[in-house]
Design a protein around this motif. Structure first.
Motif, PDB file in Angstrom:
ATOM      1  N   ALA A  65      22.346  28.151  41.535  1.00 42.53           N
ATOM      2  CA  ALA A  65      23.401  28.062  42.679  1.00 42.53           C
ATOM      3  C   ALA A  65      22.668  27.871  44.238  1.00 42.53           C
ATOM      4  N   ALA A  66      23.463  27.198  45.178  1.00 42.28           N
ATOM      5  CA  ALA A  66      23.106  26.952  46.328  1.00 42.28           C
ATOM      6  C   ALA A  66      23.217  28.528  47.111  1.00 42.28           C
ATOM      7  N   ARG A  67      24.062  29.245  46.802  1.00 37.37           N
ATOM      8  CA  ARG A  67      24.149  30.964  47.252  1.00 37.37           C
ATOM      9  C   ARG A  67      24.634  31.644  46.197  1.00 37.37           C
ATOM     10  N   VAL A  68      23.796  32.770  46.096  1.00 37.72           N
ATOM     11  CA  VAL A  68      24.079  34.031  45.417  1.00 37.72           C
ATOM     12  C   VAL A  68      24.113  35.151  45.952  1.00 37.72           C
ATOM     13  N   GLU A  69      25.177  35.988  46.019  1.00 42.80           N
ATOM     14  CA  GLU A  69      25.730  37.155  46.874  1.00 42.80           C
ATOM     15  C   GLU A  69      26.182  38.198  46.027  1.00 42.80           C
ATOM     16  N   LEU A  70      26.089  39.458  46.441  1.00 39.52           N
ATOM     17  CA  LEU A  70      26.716  40.706  45.957  1.00 39.52           C
ATOM     18  C   LEU A  70      28.016  40.533  46.305  1.00 39.52           C
ATOM     19  N   HIS A  71      29.228  40.822  45.624  1.00 42.63           N
ATOM     20  CA  HIS A  71      30.392  40.792  45.882  1.00 42.63           C
ATOM     21  C   HIS A  71      31.241  42.011  45.296  1.00 42.63           C
ATOM     22  N   THR A  72      32.453  41.927  46.019  1.00 45.01           N
ATOM     23  CA  THR A  72      33.488  43.149  45.498  1.00 45.01           C
ATOM     24  C   THR A  72      34.805  42.532  45.582  1.00 45.01           C
ATOM     25  N   HIS A  73      35.968  43.166  44.892  1.00 49.06           N
ATOM     26  CA  HIS A  73      37.005  42.706  45.062  1.00 49.06           C
ATOM     27  C   HIS A  73      37.795  43.760  46.205  1.00 49.06           C
ATOM     28  N   LYS A  74      38.785  43.372  46.917  1.00 50.80           N
ATOM     29  CA  LYS A  74      39.570  44.161  48.011  1.00 50.80           C
ATOM     30  C   LYS A  74      40.697  43.740  48.263  1.00 50.80           C
ATOM     31  N   GLN A  75      41.807  44.680  48.283  1.00 49.45           N
ATOM     32  CA  GLN A  75      43.162  44.151  48.354  1.00 49.45           C
ATOM     33  C   GLN A  75      43.248  43.914  49.843  1.00 49.45           C
ATOM     34  N   GLY A  76      43.958  42.651  50.114  1.00 53.79           N
ATOM     35  CA  GLY A  76      43.989  42.057  51.352  1.00 53.79           C
ATOM     36  C   GLY A  76      45.382  42.554  51.943  1.00 53.79           C
ATOM     37  N   PRO A  77      45.640  42.464  53.261  1.00 55.83           N
ATOM     38  CA  PRO A  77      46.770  42.827  53.986  1.00 55.83           C
ATOM     39  C   PRO A  77      47.956  42.508  53.514  1.00 55.83           C
ATOM     40  N   ASN A  78      48.260  41.143  52.893  1.00 58.16           N
ATOM     41  CA  ASN A  78      49.365  40.758  52.205  1.00 58.16           C
ATOM     42  C   ASN A  78      49.420  41.146  50.466  1.00 58.16           C
ATOM     43  N   GLY A  79      48.493  41.855  50.401  1.00 55.13           N
ATOM     44  CA  GLY A  79      48.690  42.330  48.915  1.00 55.13           C
ATOM     45  C   GLY A  79      47.633  41.423  47.939  1.00 55.13           C
ATOM     46  N   GLU A  80      47.102  40.186  48.624  1.00 54.90           N
ATOM     47  CA  GLU A  80      46.165  39.503  47.659  1.00 54.90           C
ATOM     48  C   GLU A  80      45.062  39.992  47.302  1.00 54.90           C
ATOM     49  N   MET A  81      44.414  39.919  46.140  1.00 52.18           N
ATOM     50  CA  MET A  81      42.925  40.265  45.958  1.00 52.18           C
ATOM     51  C   MET A  81      42.134  39.276  46.760  1.00 52.18           C
ATOM     52  N   GLN A  82      41.152  39.643  47.472  1.00 51.57           N
ATOM     53  CA  GLN A  82      40.070  38.873  48.089  1.00 51.57           C
ATOM     54  C   GLN A  82      38.582  39.168  47.585  1.00 51.57           C
ATOM     55  N   MET A  83      37.811  38.372  47.674  1.00 53.04           N
ATOM     56  CA  MET A  83      36.323  38.432  47.366  1.00 53.04           C
ATOM     57  C   MET A  83      35.507  38.629  48.639  1.00 53.04           C
ATOM     58  N   LEU A  84      34.951  39.767  48.863  1.00 55.15           N
ATOM     59  CA  LEU A  84      33.922  39.984  49.972  1.00 55.15           C
ATOM     60  C   LEU A  84      32.391  40.289  49.660  1.00 55.15           C
ATOM     61  N   GLU A  85      31.833  39.658  50.470  1.00 62.30           N
ATOM     62  CA  GLU A  85      29.976  39.929  50.193  1.00 62.30           C
ATOM     63  C   GLU A  85      29.943  41.208  50.767  1.00 62.30           C
ATOM     64  N   VAL A  86      29.073  41.905  49.970  1.00 58.10           N
ATOM     65  CA  VAL A  86      28.709  43.549  50.196  1.00 58.10           C
ATOM     66  C   VAL A  86      27.221  43.168  50.684  1.00 58.10           C
ATOM     67  N   LYS A  87      27.089  43.090  51.957  1.00 56.48           N
ATOM     68  CA  LYS A  87      25.709  42.778  52.668  1.00 56.48           C
ATOM     69  C   LYS A  87      24.819  44.361  52.509  1.00 56.48           C
ATOM     70  N   GLU A  88      25.589  45.359  52.286  1.00 63.15           N
ATOM     71  CA  GLU A  88      24.580  46.575  52.334  1.00 63.15           C
ATOM     72  C   GLU A  88      24.237  46.881  51.043  1.00 63.15           C
ATOM     73  N   GLY A  89      24.456  45.898  49.955  1.00 60.52           N
ATOM     74  CA  GLY A  89      24.029  46.318  48.530  1.00 60.52           C
ATOM     75  C   GLY A  89      24.926  47.221  47.857  1.00 60.52           C
ATOM     76  N   PHE A  90      24.683  47.581  46.688  1.00 63.61           N
ATOM     77  CA  PHE A  90      25.264  48.547  45.839  1.00 63.61           C
ATOM     78  C   PHE A  90      24.290  49.771  45.596  1.00 63.61           C
ATOM     79  N   GLU A  91      24.576  51.174  45.641  1.00 63.33           N
ATOM     80  CA  GLU A  91      23.782  52.231  45.568  1.00 63.33           C
ATOM     81  C   GLU A  91      23.734  52.331  44.167  1.00 63.33           C
TER      82      GLU A  91
END
Length: 186
Positions: A65-91
């Motif tokens: 892939a052109a980009r590979v990232e660590l992601h998580t799901h988070k509920q947005g302000p309107n209740g929709e699920m969003q995926m966000l990059e987790v730049k700090e990584g996972f402990e």
């Protein structure tokens, strides 16, 4: 005779670290795509730390892939699920684990350079803070069902068969928490 025995023991002792178990173990990894023509995919696995030291998965890379990232799901302000990059990584806590699973934390492949099919192998480079680089080959498993016994904290918030096509990924740089691009737009 004793000298020969001591020399053999020293050679064996020197070789032991080469056979010692890795402090980080990758268990049950797999990659999924939503459709054969998807431009993105996700990888899931259990990352187990058998050492006495905390570690952190800092970054991921792959040639599929052109980009590979660590992601998580988070509920947005309107209740929709969003995926966000987790730049700090996972402990990955000492003597603990961190599960990458559908509907939660995961590895995101964006801009696939070729379609992924059942049984294909994807090479994934995992860079850890203390363990360093680990390279794993992960099978594409399009038939894997969502785990049956999901806990409330690990269960997907939306539909149990989450399709990444309905998730938003934000701006290409992932610099703003406001999400307005769908994965199908990438």
């Amino acid at each position: 005779m004793i000298r020969k025995y001591l020399m053999s023991a020293a050679l064996i002792a020197a070789a032991l670290p080469a056979f010692a178990a890795e402090p980080i173990q990758i268990l049950d990894p797999y990659v999924r795509v939503s459709t054969p023509m998807s431009k993105s995919a996700a990888a899931f696995m259990e990352i187990k730390n058998i050492s006495d030291l905390d570690d952190r998965l800092l970054s991921v890379s792959s040639n599929v892939a052109a980009r590979v990232e660590l992601h998580t799901h988070k509920q947005g302000p309107n209740g929709e699920m969003q995926m966000l990059e987790v730049k700090e990584g996972f402990e990955i806590p000492a003597k603990g684990e961190h599960v990458l699973q559908r509907g939660g934390d995961h590895v995101m492949f964006m801009g696939l350079v070729q379609p992924l099919h059942q049984g294909d192998m994807v090479t994934l480079n995992l860079r850890f803070e203390k363990t360093g680089l680990m390279v794993v080959d992960i099978p594409v498993d399009l038939n894997r069902d969502q785990p049956a016994a999901a806990t409330p904290d690990s269960a997907p918030v939306a539909d149990p068969q989450i399709s990444h096509e309905d998730m938003t990924h934000g701006e290409p740089e992932h610099t703003e928490p406001t999400m307005d691009k769908k994965e199908s737009d990438m």
